[in-house]
Design an enzyme around this catalytic site. Structure first.
Site, PDB file in Angstrom:
ATOM      1  N   GLY A 146      18.196 -24.712  19.720  1.00 57.78           N
ATOM      2  CA  GLY A 146      16.663 -24.935  19.495  1.00 57.78           C
ATOM      3  C   GLY A 146      15.957 -23.895  20.008  1.00 57.78           C
ATOM      4  O   GLY A 146      15.215 -23.977  20.888  1.00 57.78           O
TER       5      GLY A 146
ATOM      6  N   SER B 177      14.506 -20.817  17.601  1.00 60.10           N
ATOM      7  CA  SER B 177      13.667 -20.411  16.513  1.00 60.10           C
ATOM      8  C   SER B 177      12.412 -21.302  16.012  1.00 60.10           C
ATOM      9  O   SER B 177      12.850 -22.804  15.962  1.00 60.10           O
ATOM     10  CB  SER B 177      14.097 -19.937  15.055  1.00 60.10           C
ATOM     11  OG  SER B 177      15.213 -19.043  15.424  1.00 60.10           O
TER      12      SER B 177
ATOM     13  N   SER C 139      20.903 -24.540  13.268  1.00 53.79           N
ATOM     14  CA  SER C 139      22.262 -24.892  12.825  1.00 53.79           C
ATOM     15  C   SER C 139      22.928 -25.978  13.368  1.00 53.79           C
ATOM     16  O   SER C 139      23.120 -26.229  14.519  1.00 53.79           O
ATOM     17  CB  SER C 139      23.127 -23.748  13.160  1.00 53.79           C
ATOM     18  OG  SER C 139      22.682 -22.347  12.499  1.00 53.79           O
TER      19      SER C 139
ATOM     20  N   GLU D  14      29.814 -13.690  25.334  1.00 50.76           N
ATOM     21  CA  GLU D  14      30.558 -13.422  24.005  1.00 50.76           C
ATOM     22  C   GLU D  14      30.273 -12.232  23.172  1.00 50.76           C
ATOM     23  O   GLU D  14      30.768 -11.980  22.211  1.00 50.76           O
ATOM     24  CB  GLU D  14      31.072 -14.690  23.112  1.00 50.76           C
ATOM     25  CG  GLU D  14      31.375 -15.796  24.084  1.00 50.76           C
ATOM     26  CD  GLU D  14      32.800 -16.445  23.525  1.00 50.76           C
ATOM     27  OE1 GLU D  14      32.582 -16.591  22.240  1.00 50.76           O
ATOM     28  OE2 GLU D  14      33.752 -16.874  24.161  1.00 50.76           O
TER      29      GLU D  14
ATOM     30  N   SER E 209      18.071 -10.072  13.277  1.00 51.76           N
ATOM     31  CA  SER E 209      17.958  -9.377  12.151  1.00 51.76           C
ATOM     32  C   SER E 209      18.471  -7.823  12.073  1.00 51.76           C
ATOM     33  O   SER E 209      18.290  -7.278  13.087  1.00 51.76           O
ATOM     34  CB  SER E 209      16.714  -9.550  11.181  1.00 51.76           C
ATOM     35  OG  SER E 209      15.689  -8.671  11.873  1.00 51.76           O
TER      36      SER E 209
ATOM     37  N   GLU F 248      16.915  -5.610  10.943  1.00 56.48           N
ATOM     38  CA  GLU F 248      15.535  -4.495  11.290  1.00 56.48           C
ATOM     39  C   GLU F 248      15.514  -4.516  12.775  1.00 56.48           C
ATOM     40  O   GLU F 248      15.352  -3.596  13.518  1.00 56.48           O
ATOM     41  CB  GLU F 248      14.366  -5.266  10.720  1.00 56.48           C
ATOM     42  CG  GLU F 248      14.050  -5.257   9.331  1.00 56.48           C
ATOM     43  CD  GLU F 248      15.081  -6.098   8.499  1.00 56.48           C
ATOM     44  OE1 GLU F 248      15.541  -7.089   9.102  1.00 56.48           O
ATOM     45  OE2 GLU F 248      15.177  -6.038   7.223  1.00 56.48           O
TER      46      GLU F 248
END
Ligand SMILES: Cc1cc2nc3c(=O)[nH]c(=O)nc-3n(C[C@H](O)[C@H](O)[C@H](O)COP(=O)(O)OP(=O)(O)OC[C@H]3O[C@@H](n4cnc5c(N)ncnc54)[C@H](O)[C@@H]3O)c2cc1C
Length: 393
Positions: A130, A132, A164, A249, A376, A378
């Protein structure tokens, strides 16, 4: 240049392959009860995780007391390649295994290690991450979900998004603001939150691919009460976890991308003769060009991956990881598009037609997420500019 492994590494590979042959879940078992979310652990996956852990093969690079066998990075690479080639997932809860469990092992109390980290490593519990929020994605430190300490418990209010597997997870590794007056990086803590706690609402987000099995969720916290002992590490020190354990990882993530790309290219090559034969000349040339581009992408990805990996193995840092993340996730998008094109009778504007193989269309749409999650493209380019090229901010 020598790109082969030494005898000891080959012996390690053979040892793992022999164990895998005797212990792997069968294709039938996996197909009969597929994992439908990144925190869904079907029964076979739970048994498989435990078997891997007990044999020291779940996290071979870790020390034995953490369930590993002190394997070096080259051995870990060989191990991951062997699993991927065998078509067996290492885990069906990648964030639990790759991020949450190692973070708890690094920062957690003995009780947290037993009840949460080991439970994940034994395939008994699944975790979600948790981080974002609607106003805090790339800029995680802007998060505003609040946890207020009230005696021996935290009271949590706020919202997460893009979580997710939250619809299947047993617990959440939750980043919260615990000091609203501190500078924004300094007032964040991490709390383990059982997903069955009253006050939590999980709302799956509609997804373009597999709408019947959404993986991304919004999670709402309304006066959620969590015992103080669920705080991981020190109060207001969560930023260290975001920067430290999340790097677990990261050095090997490129390999996953590369293996997928190589498998996709092999499948493209297998389809190519028949697909090209049914196309008209101008279109055939465009699709053939795309095929060659895909081969180059996959080859370049492996070479770049080895380059960064070789630096890491020699003990250097490899900011190329950012380059690999951006390049591989974007190349994956190109390759899945080529596959969708190849499987269609003809191509139009965006290259995909309703006649394309639905699996490839799904893979193409899904590949967009890879250029956003875990930083991302960017953001990766910012890192490359500053840390690899040394450009000014
Ligand atoms: C498939 C998938 C799974 C995910 N799983 C999880 C999960 O389990 N848990 C979790 O916490 N989060 C998860 N996320 C969320 C993910 O971490 C965020 O989507 C990501 O960090 C980007 O944040 P954002 O969506 O808020 O976009 P924003 O940060 O709002 O960015 C919007 C756009 O602006 C660009 N941008 C932002 N800042 C800059 C800058 N400084 N310079 C240049 N461009 C910039 C971004 O690149 C992007 O294109 C997942 C996302 C995806 C796609």
């Amino acid at each position: 240049m020598k790109l082969t492994f030494g005898d000891d590494v080959e012996a390690f590979r053979q040892e793992f392959l022999a164990w895998l042959a005797d212990n792997r879940p069968t294709a039938e078992e996996m197909a009969a009860d597929p994992a439908v979310s990144s925190a869904h652990v079907p029964e076979w996956a739970s048994r498989w995780t435990r078997r891997l852990f007990d044999a020291g093969w779940l996290v071979p690079g870790w020390p034995p007391e953490r369930g590993g066998r002190n394997a070096g990075p080259v051995e870990v690479l060989v191990y991951l390649e062997a699993l991927s080639r065998a078509g067996v997932p290492r885990t069906t809860n990648p964030q639990g295994l790759g991020i949450v469990a190692p973070s708890i092992l690094d920062y957690g109390t003995d009780a947290q290690i037993k009840d949460y980290a080991l439970a994940v490593l034994h395939g008994e519990k699944a975790a979600c991450l948790g981080m974002s929020e609607p106003g805090a994605g790339s800029d995680l430190a802007s998060l505003s979900t609040r946890a207020v300490l009230d005696g021996d418990q935290f009271v949590i209010n706020g919202q997460k998004v893009w979580t997710s597997g939250a619809n299947y997870a047993d617990f959440c590794f939750l980043f919260c603001r615990t000091d609203p007056d501190a500078p924004k990086h300094k007032g964040i803590s991490v709390i383990l939150v059982d997903m069955n706690t009253p006050g939590i609402t999980v709302r799956p987000l509609a997804e373009i691919v597999k709408p019947e099995h959404p993986d991304l969720n919004e999670v709402f916290f309304s006066d959620v009460v969590v015992p103080r002992e669920n705080l991981v590490g020190k109060m207001n020190d969560g930023w260290a976890m975001a920067n430290g354990s999340l790097a677990h990882e990261r050095g090997m993530v490129w390999l996953n991308f590369v293996m997928h790309m190589e498998q996709d290219v092999a499948s493209l090559l297998a389809q190519a003769p028949a697909a090209l034969a049914r196309m008209e000349a101008p279109e055939r040339a465009v699709v053939a060009d795309g095929l060659v581009e895909s081969i180059i992408d996959a080859t370049a990805a492996r070479c770049l991956g080895y380059r960064g990996f070789a630096k890491l193995v020699r003990g250097g840092s490899a900011p190329e990881q950012a380059l690999m993340k951006a390049f591989c996730s974007e190349a994956q998008r190109r390759i899945t598009l080529r596959s969708a094109e190849m499987s269609a009778d003809h191509t139009v504007d965006i290259g995909v037609t309703p006649a394309s193989d639905p699996t490839w269309i799904e893979r193409y749409f899904t590949s967009y997420g890879g250029t956003i999650s875990a930083g991302s493209s960017e953001i990766q380019r910012n890192i490359i500019a500053e840390k690899v090229l040394g450009l000014p901010r």
